[in-house]
Write an enzyme that holds these catalytic residues in place. Structure first.
Site, short mmCIF file in Angstrom:
data_model
loop_
_atom_site.label_atom_id
_atom_site.label_comp_id
_atom_site.label_asym_id
_atom_site.label_seq_id
_atom_site.Cartn_x
_atom_site.Cartn_y
_atom_site.Cartn_z
N LYS A 263 0.83 -1.20 0.00
CA LYS A 263 0.00 0.00 0.00
C LYS A 263 0.87 1.26 0.00
CE LYS A 263 -2.34 1.74 3.61
NZ LYS A 263 -2.27 3.22 3.60
N ASP B 130 -3.52 4.41 -1.77
CA ASP B 130 -4.47 4.86 -0.75
C ASP B 130 -4.48 6.38 -0.66
OD1 ASP B 130 -6.24 4.73 1.38
OD2 ASP B 130 -4.69 4.32 2.88
N LYS C 88 -7.37 8.15 -0.88
CA LYS C 88 -8.68 8.55 -0.31
C LYS C 88 -9.19 9.80 -1.02
CE LYS C 88 -7.81 6.54 4.22
NZ LYS C 88 -6.38 6.23 4.09
N ASP D 112 -13.47 14.68 -3.81
CA ASP D 112 -13.63 15.95 -4.52
C ASP D 112 -14.91 15.87 -5.34
OD1 ASP D 112 -13.05 18.46 -5.75
OD2 ASP D 112 -10.91 18.06 -5.50
N THR E 16 -10.78 3.56 10.46
CA THR E 16 -10.66 2.68 11.64
C THR E 16 -10.14 3.43 12.86
OG1 THR E 16 -8.60 1.94 10.60
CG2 THR E 16 -10.44 0.43 10.52
N ARG F 37 2.19 -0.95 11.08
CA ARG F 37 3.04 -0.95 12.27
C ARG F 37 3.21 -2.29 12.96
NH1 ARG F 37 0.18 4.37 14.51
NH2 ARG F 37 -1.47 3.39 13.29
#
Ligand code: C5P
Length: 234
Positions: free
Chosen positions: A37, A64, A66, A69, A119, A209
């Protein structure tokens, strides 16, 4: 039901900002993980060069960004992205915005994923934004919109995966907020362990992570993959 190879079930979040770091992670994890990603940090640092770096090795890319618009701008942007080797692109928004993204992707291999609710959000965060609904309700509502607009899937937490799968089985579910130990939430709020997320119906797990910050990333990755295999057999 689509078949997803095990080495593509984990989408490793390359939340870094240099070519060297990207190389390092692709070298370390490339034999286990074939899906990566690229988020905002890395994309603003290296642009499409990093997409090429990843896909030249035969790996898939989730971009990613996101996007959020007006529909025309989203459509035109997606038309540019579809020229590159990107498998998944994330888009926010209502029916018209999601539909514009799907139109922009046209008949290319680019799949559009609608972001449901981050999330890192819980009900308190939704209230702050003026949404007086339960997280689950909003996620399902957005998942329905995403499906109606013709998107391939959604980004959703594992907590809502079961509900989404039960109502819209055809929608691919990509789940971030994965933790090996659920006590280590960091900025995420709706977290879950890898095997549990797969059991709940998530198709792909976005993991950053939990692997990146561990002392032994390869060992952790192997462990997660064997847990996923076990959950898939259940
Ligand atoms: O490090 P961690 O596993 O929490 O990384 C999760 C990744 O997934 C981050 O790159 C974050 O931007 C992304 N993400 C998310 N929630 C979403 C969509 C993407 O956490 N709804």
């Amino acid at each position: 039901m689509q078949h997803i190879p095990i080495e593509k079930r984990i989408i490793f979040a390359l939340d870094v900002n240099t070519k060297e770091e990207v190389e390092k992670w692709l070298n370390r994890l490339g034999s286990y993980i074939k899906f990566y990603k690229v988020g905002l940090e890395l994309f603003v640092s290296l642009g499409f060069e990093v997409v090429d770096m990843i896909s030249d090795r035969g790996f898939e890319v989730m971009l990613d960004l996101k996007l959020y618009d007006i529909p025309k701008t989203v459509e035109r942007t997606v038309k540019q992205i579809r020229k590159r080797r990107v498998s998944f692109l994330t888009v926010h928004g209502n029916y018209d915005i999601l539909r514009a993204a799907v139109d922009g992707a046209g008949d290319s291999n680019l799949k559009i994923l609608g972001v449901t609710v981050l999330t890192s959000f819980d009900e308190k965060d939704l209230k702050e934004l003026g949404y007086n609904v339960a997280v689950e309700e909003l996620v399902l509502n957005r998942a329905r919109l995403t499906y109606r607009a013709g998107c391939a899937g959604v980004v959703a937490s594992a907590h809502e995966a079961k509900l989404i799968k039960s109502k819209i089985p055809d929608l691919t579910i990509v789940t971030p907020g994965i933790r090996v130990e659920v006590s280590k939430k960091q900025d995420q709020k709706r977290v879950m362990t890898p095997p549990k997320a797969i059991e709940m119906g998530s198709d792909y797990l976005v993991i950053g992570r939990a692997i990146r910050d561990s002392d032994e990333p390869e060992v952790v990755t192997e462990k997660i993959i064997s847990e996923i295999k076990y959950s898939l057999k259940k």
